[in-house]
Design a protein around this motif. Structure first.
Motif, mmCIF file in Angstrom:
data_model
loop_
_atom_site.group_PDB
_atom_site.id
_atom_site.type_symbol
_atom_site.label_atom_id
_atom_site.label_comp_id
_atom_site.label_asym_id
_atom_site.label_seq_id
_atom_site.Cartn_x
_atom_site.Cartn_y
_atom_site.Cartn_z
ATOM 1 N N ILE A 112 -50.336 63.732 40.729
ATOM 2 C CA ILE A 112 -49.294 64.400 41.514
ATOM 3 C C ILE A 112 -49.054 63.658 42.829
ATOM 4 C CG2 ILE A 112 -48.501 66.536 42.571
ATOM 5 C CD1 ILE A 112 -49.957 68.076 40.477
ATOM 6 N N ARG A 113 -49.974 63.730 43.782
ATOM 7 C CA ARG A 113 -49.931 62.905 44.995
ATOM 8 C C ARG A 113 -51.369 62.646 45.426
ATOM 9 N NH1 ARG A 113 -45.900 66.285 47.206
ATOM 10 N NH2 ARG A 113 -47.327 67.086 48.782
ATOM 11 N N PRO A 114 -51.644 61.446 45.880
ATOM 12 C CA PRO A 114 -53.019 61.134 46.300
ATOM 13 C C PRO A 114 -53.523 62.140 47.338
ATOM 14 C CG PRO A 114 -51.673 59.147 46.236
ATOM 15 C CD PRO A 114 -50.738 60.303 46.022
ATOM 16 N N GLN A 115 -54.743 62.577 47.177
ATOM 17 C CA GLN A 115 -55.444 63.486 48.094
ATOM 18 C C GLN A 115 -54.927 64.918 48.065
ATOM 19 O OE1 GLN A 115 -58.109 62.042 49.337
ATOM 20 N NE2 GLN A 115 -57.357 60.139 48.438
ATOM 21 N N LEU A 116 -53.921 65.217 47.217
ATOM 22 C CA LEU A 116 -53.399 66.580 47.198
ATOM 23 C C LEU A 116 -54.277 67.511 46.381
ATOM 24 C CD1 LEU A 116 -51.216 68.645 47.887
ATOM 25 C CD2 LEU A 116 -49.929 67.854 45.888
ATOM 26 N N VAL A 117 -54.764 67.045 45.228
ATOM 27 C CA VAL A 117 -55.556 67.920 44.363
ATOM 28 C C VAL A 117 -56.898 67.284 44.034
ATOM 29 C CG1 VAL A 117 -53.509 69.003 43.350
ATOM 30 C CG2 VAL A 117 -54.513 67.008 42.216
ATOM 31 N N ASP A 118 -57.886 68.146 43.818
ATOM 32 C CA ASP A 118 -59.224 67.683 43.451
ATOM 33 C C ASP A 118 -59.395 67.547 41.941
ATOM 34 O OD1 ASP A 118 -59.971 67.744 46.145
ATOM 35 O OD2 ASP A 118 -60.583 69.845 46.012
ATOM 36 N N GLY A 119 -58.574 68.259 41.177
ATOM 37 C CA GLY A 119 -58.715 68.218 39.725
ATOM 38 C C GLY A 119 -57.459 68.715 39.046
ATOM 39 N N LEU A 120 -57.354 68.424 37.748
ATOM 40 C CA LEU A 120 -56.186 68.785 36.957
ATOM 41 C C LEU A 120 -56.604 69.569 35.714
ATOM 42 C CD1 LEU A 120 -54.496 65.250 36.812
ATOM 43 C CD2 LEU A 120 -53.849 67.099 38.354
ATOM 44 N N ILE A 121 -55.851 70.620 35.403
ATOM 45 C CA ILE A 121 -55.949 71.284 34.106
ATOM 46 C C ILE A 121 -54.559 71.205 33.500
ATOM 47 C CG2 ILE A 121 -56.437 73.422 32.868
ATOM 48 C CD1 ILE A 121 -58.308 74.223 35.137
ATOM 49 N N VAL A 122 -54.442 70.546 32.346
ATOM 50 C CA VAL A 122 -53.132 70.191 31.809
ATOM 51 C C VAL A 122 -53.020 70.603 30.346
ATOM 52 C CG1 VAL A 122 -51.473 68.307 31.483
ATOM 53 C CG2 VAL A 122 -53.152 68.170 33.332
ATOM 54 N N SER A 123 -51.858 71.174 29.993
ATOM 55 C CA SER A 123 -51.546 71.453 28.591
ATOM 56 C C SER A 123 -50.409 70.522 28.179
ATOM 57 C CB SER A 123 -51.127 72.916 28.419
ATOM 58 O OG SER A 123 -50.841 73.199 27.059
ATOM 59 N N PRO A 124 -50.725 69.346 27.633
ATOM 60 C CA PRO A 124 -49.683 68.355 27.341
ATOM 61 C C PRO A 124 -48.998 68.608 26.002
ATOM 62 C CG PRO A 124 -51.829 67.449 26.803
ATOM 63 C CD PRO A 124 -52.075 68.840 27.349
ATOM 64 N N LEU A 125 -47.723 68.251 25.939
ATOM 65 C CA LEU A 125 -46.987 68.285 24.671
ATOM 66 C C LEU A 125 -46.460 66.903 24.300
ATOM 67 C CD1 LEU A 125 -44.845 71.569 24.889
ATOM 68 C CD2 LEU A 125 -47.040 71.224 23.741
ATOM 69 N N ALA A 126 -45.991 66.151 25.304
ATOM 70 C CA ALA A 126 -45.323 64.878 25.032
ATOM 71 C C ALA A 126 -46.258 63.673 25.104
ATOM 72 C CB ALA A 126 -44.163 64.686 26.005
ATOM 73 N N VAL A 127 -47.216 63.717 26.009
ATOM 74 C CA VAL A 127 -48.117 62.576 26.201
ATOM 75 C C VAL A 127 -49.160 62.546 25.092
ATOM 76 C CG1 VAL A 127 -49.869 61.585 27.711
ATOM 77 C CG2 VAL A 127 -47.765 62.494 28.677
ATOM 78 N N GLY A 128 -49.393 61.356 24.547
ATOM 79 C CA GLY A 128 -50.347 61.216 23.447
ATOM 80 C C GLY A 128 -51.720 60.768 23.909
ATOM 81 N N ARG A 129 -52.621 60.678 22.950
ATOM 82 C CA ARG A 129 -54.011 60.333 23.249
ATOM 83 C C ARG A 129 -54.132 58.953 23.895
ATOM 84 N NH1 ARG A 129 -58.441 57.823 21.225
ATOM 85 N NH2 ARG A 129 -60.433 58.956 21.340
ATOM 86 N N GLU A 130 -53.374 57.979 23.377
ATOM 87 C CA GLU A 130 -53.489 56.618 23.883
ATOM 88 C C GLU A 130 -53.086 56.530 25.349
ATOM 89 O OE1 GLU A 130 -51.934 57.506 21.127
ATOM 90 O OE2 GLU A 130 -53.399 56.790 19.645
ATOM 91 N N GLU A 131 -51.984 57.217 25.693
ATOM 92 C CA GLU A 131 -51.547 57.174 27.086
ATOM 93 C C GLU A 131 -52.523 57.904 28.005
ATOM 94 O OE1 GLU A 131 -47.529 57.889 29.779
ATOM 95 O OE2 GLU A 131 -47.450 58.049 27.594
ATOM 96 N N LEU A 132 -53.091 58.987 27.522
ATOM 97 C CA LEU A 132 -54.089 59.688 28.313
ATOM 98 C C LEU A 132 -55.299 58.802 28.567
ATOM 99 C CD1 LEU A 132 -53.959 63.233 26.678
ATOM 100 C CD2 LEU A 132 -53.486 62.714 29.078
ATOM 101 N N ALA A 133 -55.702 58.075 27.538
ATOM 102 C CA ALA A 133 -56.867 57.196 27.672
ATOM 103 C C ALA A 133 -56.594 56.046 28.635
ATOM 104 C CB ALA A 133 -57.271 56.660 26.307
ATOM 105 N N ALA A 134 -55.311 55.668 28.775
ATOM 106 C CA ALA A 134 -54.955 54.521 29.612
ATOM 107 C C ALA A 134 -54.633 54.901 31.052
ATOM 108 C CB ALA A 134 -53.758 53.799 28.999
ATOM 109 N N ARG A 135 -54.703 56.204 31.402
ATOM 110 C CA ARG A 135 -54.341 56.607 32.767
ATOM 111 C C ARG A 135 -55.281 55.954 33.779
ATOM 112 N NH1 ARG A 135 -57.429 61.545 34.485
ATOM 113 N NH2 ARG A 135 -55.764 62.065 35.950
ATOM 114 N N THR A 136 -54.698 55.558 34.902
ATOM 115 C CA THR A 136 -55.476 54.866 35.925
ATOM 116 C C THR A 136 -55.941 55.798 37.032
ATOM 117 O OG1 THR A 136 -53.426 54.265 37.079
ATOM 118 C CG2 THR A 136 -54.319 52.674 35.502
ATOM 119 N N ASP A 137 -55.291 56.946 37.178
ATOM 120 C CA ASP A 137 -55.729 57.913 38.192
ATOM 121 C C ASP A 137 -57.091 58.472 37.790
ATOM 122 O OD1 ASP A 137 -54.970 59.759 40.542
ATOM 123 O OD2 ASP A 137 -55.578 61.153 38.964
#
Length: 337
Positions: A112-137
């Motif tokens: 979302i924005r650096p330093q704004l949140v400590d953690g994420l809880i996400v229910s994805p529909l469009a993003v796939g496993r490969e893209e999730l695995a490649a996230r840099t954040d």
């Protein structure tokens, strides 16, 4: 101004450090001293400054919850449970709606924005496993829903195949023979629909009932209007079904309305069951039989996993956990007693 640590220390006759140890849950405080401090905290109605505490720890005290649809009763009720679980853990929840759109999900997954949140809880529909695995954040994350399994993050969901199977078995148990399904999605559609279709088909097979393609209806969305349209098509068949398993409660509520408009009685002529146990289902006419996921447990497990990751447990293998669910029988399958 509220009471400070110094005020509490003076009231209890101890040092500020001792009060801080009690407030932060450190063990090395004698029972007698702890009791004195706790009494002073209560008498002065001391409220910890969470913002200052989080700042010292390098945290914001905020987690993000990203859901596809906030106007969906299921997600609204899940969000409420998440807020309660986060509050119990000392966190504030920032809620975002993604609409299941790829770019919005990518924005959330980027932190979302650096330093704004400590953690994420996400229910994805469009993003796939490969893209999730490649996230840099590197913001700690927990996944919900049925789109991504065995992914790069902890994942909490229910066993949708088993849940759909139990819903269908219930219809078989009350003597229904022509059981339809509403909510099938295209092959590239959401994973929830695929899993619930599989549970429906497995239950038909176990009961020795044939799979009839004209009894399986697609839903463009999981909304009420799609339930109305699908049940109208089913009731227009030369041999209409005597029961319908809907892939969520909104479809089921739409199906009840569609049956009523067609002059078909529920459950006498057609029994209807859904999944989600949204509050509306308790007050529909007839009230809705449904599969009830344990939303509080989903929220609690998600927060526990997220807290462990935020606390530094970053290297352990991702956990796949299934929350509980149960069948709730109401008037749409059993009638009034």
């Amino acid at each position: 101004m509220g009471a400070s640590l110094r005020d509490v220390a003076q009231r209890a006759g101890v040092s500020v450090k001792t009060v801080s140890n009690v407030v932060n849950g450190y063990e090395h405080v004698t029972p007698t001293t702890r009791a004195k401090v706790e009494a002073a905290l209560s008498e002065l109605n001391y409220k910890p400054n969470l913002s200052a505490r989080n700042l010292r720890r390098g945290r914001s005290g905020i987690i993000a919850l990203a859901l596809p649809e906030l106007d969906s009763p299921y997600f609204a009720e899940l969000a409420r449970a998440m807020i309660k679980a986060a509050e119990d853990a000392g966190y504030t929840v920032l809620i975002d709606q993604t609409d299941g759109l790829l770019e919005r999900e990518r924005h959330v997954l980027a932190g979302i924005r650096p330093q704004l949140v400590d953690g994420l809880i996400v229910s994805p529909l469009a993003v796939g496993r490969e893209e999730l695995a490649a996230r840099t954040d590197d913001t700690p994350m927990v996944l919900l829903g049925e789109s991504v399994f065995e992914g790069p993050a902890d994942h909490v969901a229910i066993d949708n195949v088993a849940a759909a199977g139990i819903a269908t078995e219930h219809l078989v148990s009350i003597g229904r023979q022509r059981i339809a399904a509403i909510g099938v999605q295209p092959p590239d559609g959401q994973g929830t629909a695929r899993l619930r279709l599989q549970g429906y088909l497995d239950a038909l097979g176990a009961a020795g009932l044939p799979v009839e393609e004209d009894l399986i209806k697609q839903g463009e969305t999981f909304h009420r209007k799609d339930g109305v349209k699908a049940v109208q098509e089913l009731l227009a068949l030369p041999e209409p079904p005597d029961a319908v398993f809907c892939f969520n409660d909104l479809l089921a509520l739409g199906a009840i309305r569609g049956a009523h408009e067609a002059g078909v009685r529920v459950p006498e002529d057609i029994a209807i069951v859904g999944i989600d146990d949204i509050e509306d289902g308790q007050y529909s006419t007839p009230s809705l039989t449904t599969i009830s996921p344990d939303k509080d447990q989903i929220a609690r497990l998600s927060m526990e996993f997220l807290q462990s990751r935020m606390a530094g447990d970053r290297d352990a293998a991702p956990r796949e956990v299934q929350a509980d669910f149960r069948l709730i029988e109401r008037e749409s399958t059993r009638g009034r007693h």
